[in-house]
Design a protein around this motif. Structure first.
Motif, PDB file in Angstrom:
ATOM      1  N   LEU A 142       0.874  -1.190   0.202  1.00  0.00           N
ATOM      2  CA  LEU A 142       0.039   0.090   0.041  1.00  0.00           C
ATOM      3  C   LEU A 142       0.812   1.289   0.031  1.00  0.00           C
ATOM      4  O   LEU A 142       2.059   1.133   0.433  1.00  0.00           O
ATOM      5  CB  LEU A 142      -0.942  -0.017   1.311  1.00  0.00           C
ATOM      6  CG  LEU A 142      -2.108   0.764   1.001  1.00  0.00           C
ATOM      7  CD1 LEU A 142      -3.221   0.176   0.165  1.00  0.00           C
ATOM      8  CD2 LEU A 142      -2.937   1.044   2.633  1.00  0.00           C
ATOM      9  N   LEU A 152      -4.354  -4.236   7.089  1.00  0.00           N
ATOM     10  CA  LEU A 152      -4.697  -4.837   5.740  1.00  0.00           C
ATOM     11  C   LEU A 152      -5.196  -6.172   5.527  1.00  0.00           C
ATOM     12  O   LEU A 152      -6.020  -6.367   4.812  1.00  0.00           O
ATOM     13  CB  LEU A 152      -3.563  -4.473   4.819  1.00  0.00           C
ATOM     14  CG  LEU A 152      -2.918  -2.969   4.588  1.00  0.00           C
ATOM     15  CD1 LEU A 152      -1.892  -2.749   3.988  1.00  0.00           C
ATOM     16  CD2 LEU A 152      -4.266  -2.189   4.085  1.00  0.00           C
ATOM     17  N   GLY A 157      -6.258  -4.543   0.768  1.00  0.00           N
ATOM     18  CA  GLY A 157      -5.436  -3.804   0.378  1.00  0.00           C
ATOM     19  C   GLY A 157      -5.148  -3.918  -1.392  1.00  0.00           C
ATOM     20  O   GLY A 157      -5.628  -5.329  -1.861  1.00  0.00           O
TER      21      GLY A 157
END
Length: 533
Positions: A142, A152, A157
């Protein structure tokens, strides 16, 4: 207009000044204290060799909870404060039994397996700083340095490498989880806990406490050769993205990284990145885009709409965190003059204001106003309907720029997690996945900028209906407006509910819909703030 409204109007009109004089300095101090706290934890409290001991402590907390009479048990959640998460919501942790999860360490780099073992509180920035100098990066990394790898994993993500690997969950080899009965289990796609492996993503901590992750990594070169391709015409840039991502042909060679930023309905810049060594004759084309005095990345990319197609070499760490300084383009709504060269040179080093600080200082009143005046949404949608997505954004919000990240969504079979398999017409021919994309919509709708009436609830519910109709999903870190029935129509919760029963999560952890729904009455707040000040 009463005094409260006049003050609110003045603050809105002078937002940039307030942010620069108050928010940025306080954010810097706040972040320094947080970093000092983390340093103390990692220096004197945490250590990789103590991982097992820390996990046993977490298990003992859960076992103590189990000893309470059932009638007196509160649902469990982590003790991590709301302001430390990237979610826009504020889940009522004060109503839960909080379990401390002090797990901040990188545990092991397994180069022979091309994986890394980490504790859940390791951040993207920490992992990037560790891996890049060693010639690796996370397969799905990310752009926001503050995001935690565990957050995440329990949420979702996506990044510009996702057209090759898929969502963040596809880069997870194994989860280690403390269940509601205090037992520690390891879930992989092939072992006896495979049902847990497939339902932990998108579960947001409602099935157990994550204590360890094993994540895929990829080999890199120090630089990325990034080509900027300005495209005019909606069909032209949509077709190009489908082609470059491999959405039309699974055998098409695809770039290492791929994204598009759409600046208006008819203009976009497509960015194609490949790992590269920089020739001696092109050292002058290296661009450290995250330097404090450099233009915000999306503004830099926008310039190619005028200058035409070109390329440059970007150090990989800079590329991976290219949007961190301006939080994509959210900072522009806070500091309209923030990309001015004078501001960047003298005060650019203060950016970005820390997301944790912004959440820490968010009062219920500010939360209500923000929810009705701004949009923060990442939505997974099929690339077969890319034009429709962009048109729907313009119809409901008229926010630009917007981002497009292509991403594989795999068909793992029916009821193998919260995402349904892609529809037949959405599948890449001959492949076991469909090519979807993240539609990133962040900012202030045009009508709000023009101080006109905006019905945030109506607009978002229309976007959710569109998302469900085309077989997409909103990221659940952002505000959702669906009823429980609507939520269960969009997401496949059959396996999730079975896993909750099998591993005794019912009565121990909140249900997913209860965990992610807004803590405020969105309909009532929407009515209250619908009219312009």
């Amino acid at each position: 207009m009463d005094l409260k409204q006049r003050i609110a109007r003045w603050m809105e009109d002078h937002r940039g000044l307030i942010v620069v004089l108050v928010v940025l300095p306080l954010s810097l101090i706040f972040d320094a204290l947080i970093q000092l706290r983390l340093w103390i934890i990692r220096k004197f409290i945490s250590a990789p060799e103590k991982h097992d001991e820390r996990v046993r402590t977490i298990q003992s907390q859960v076992l103590r909870w189990n000893k309470h009479p059932k009638a007196e048990r509160k649902l469990m959640c982590t003790a991590r404060p709301n302001w430390q998460s990237l979610s826009t919501t504020f889940f009522r942790k004060d109503l839960c039994h909080k379990i401390s999860i002090p797990l901040y360490d990188i545990l092991e780099l397994r180069e022979s397996h091309m994986t890394i073992r980490v504790e859940p509180m390791v951040s993207v920035g920490q992992a990037t700083a560790f891996l890049v100098p060693r010639g690796y990066t996370l397969a799905v990394c990310l752009e926001v340095a503050e995001a935690t790898l565990g957050g995440l994993a329990m949420g979702v993500g996506m990044t510009t490498y996702s057209h090759k690997i898929g969502l963040y969950q596809e880069g997870i080899v194994a989860y280690e989880v403390v269940l509601a009965d205090g037992s520690l289990v390891k879930a992989t796609k092939d072992n006896e806990y495979s049902d847990l492996y497939y339902t932990l993503p998108w579960s947001h901590g409602t099935l157990g406490f994550l204590v360890e992750l094993e994540l895929k990594i990829i080999k890199i070169k120090p630089h990325l050769k990034l080509e900027y391709i300005p495209v005019k015409g909606q069909k032209q840039y949509c077709d190009m993205m489908r082609d470059l991502s491999g959405a039309l042909d699974k055998n098409r060679p695809t770039p290492d990284y791929l994204e598009a930023t759409v600046y208006n309905r008819e203009e976009a810049v497509i960015m194609v990145g490949n790992f590269a060594d920089v020739p001696d004759t092109e050292q002058h084309k290296i661009n450290r885009v995250t330097a404090w005095h450099k233009p915000w990345f999306y503004k830099h990319a926008e310039g190619f709409l005028k200058t035409g197609k070109d390329y440059e070499y970007i150090p990989l760490k800079d590329y991976l965190l290219r949007h961190n300084k301006s939080i994509f383009w959210v900072i522009e709504t806070m500091i309209p003059f923030g990309n001015n060269p004078i501001f960047r040179f003298f005060l650019g080093w203060l950016l970005p204001p820390k997301i944790a600080f912004l959440k820490f200082t968010t009062t219920p009143g500010v939360r209500a106003i923000t929810f009705t005046k701004q949009v923060f949404q990442d939505i997974v949608l099929p690339m077969t309907q890319l034009e429709d997505q962009i048109d729907k954004n313009e119809e409901l919000f008229d926010i630009y720029p917007i981002l497009i990240y292509p991403c594989r969504i795999y068909d793992h079979g029916p009821h193998r997690g919260q995402l349904r398999p892609p529809r037949r017409e959405q599948m890449v021919p001959g492949a076991d996945y469909g090519m979807f994309n993240d539609l990133g919509v962040y900012g202030v709708p045009r009508v709000v900028k023009e101080k006109k009436r905006f019905d945030a609830v109506d607009a978002m519910r229309k976007m959710e209906r569109f998302t469900e109709e085309v077989g997409g999903y909103p990221f659940l870190y952002a505000d959702t407006f669906m009823t429980r029935q609507e939520f269960e129509k969009m997401f496949d919760l059959m396996a999730y509910d079975q896993v909750r029963r099998k591993y005794n999560a019912e009565g121990a952890f909140p249900h997913l819909h209860d965990k992610i729904k807004p803590e405020i009455d969105v309909v009532e707040v929407g009515k209250q703030y619908m009219d312009p000040l």
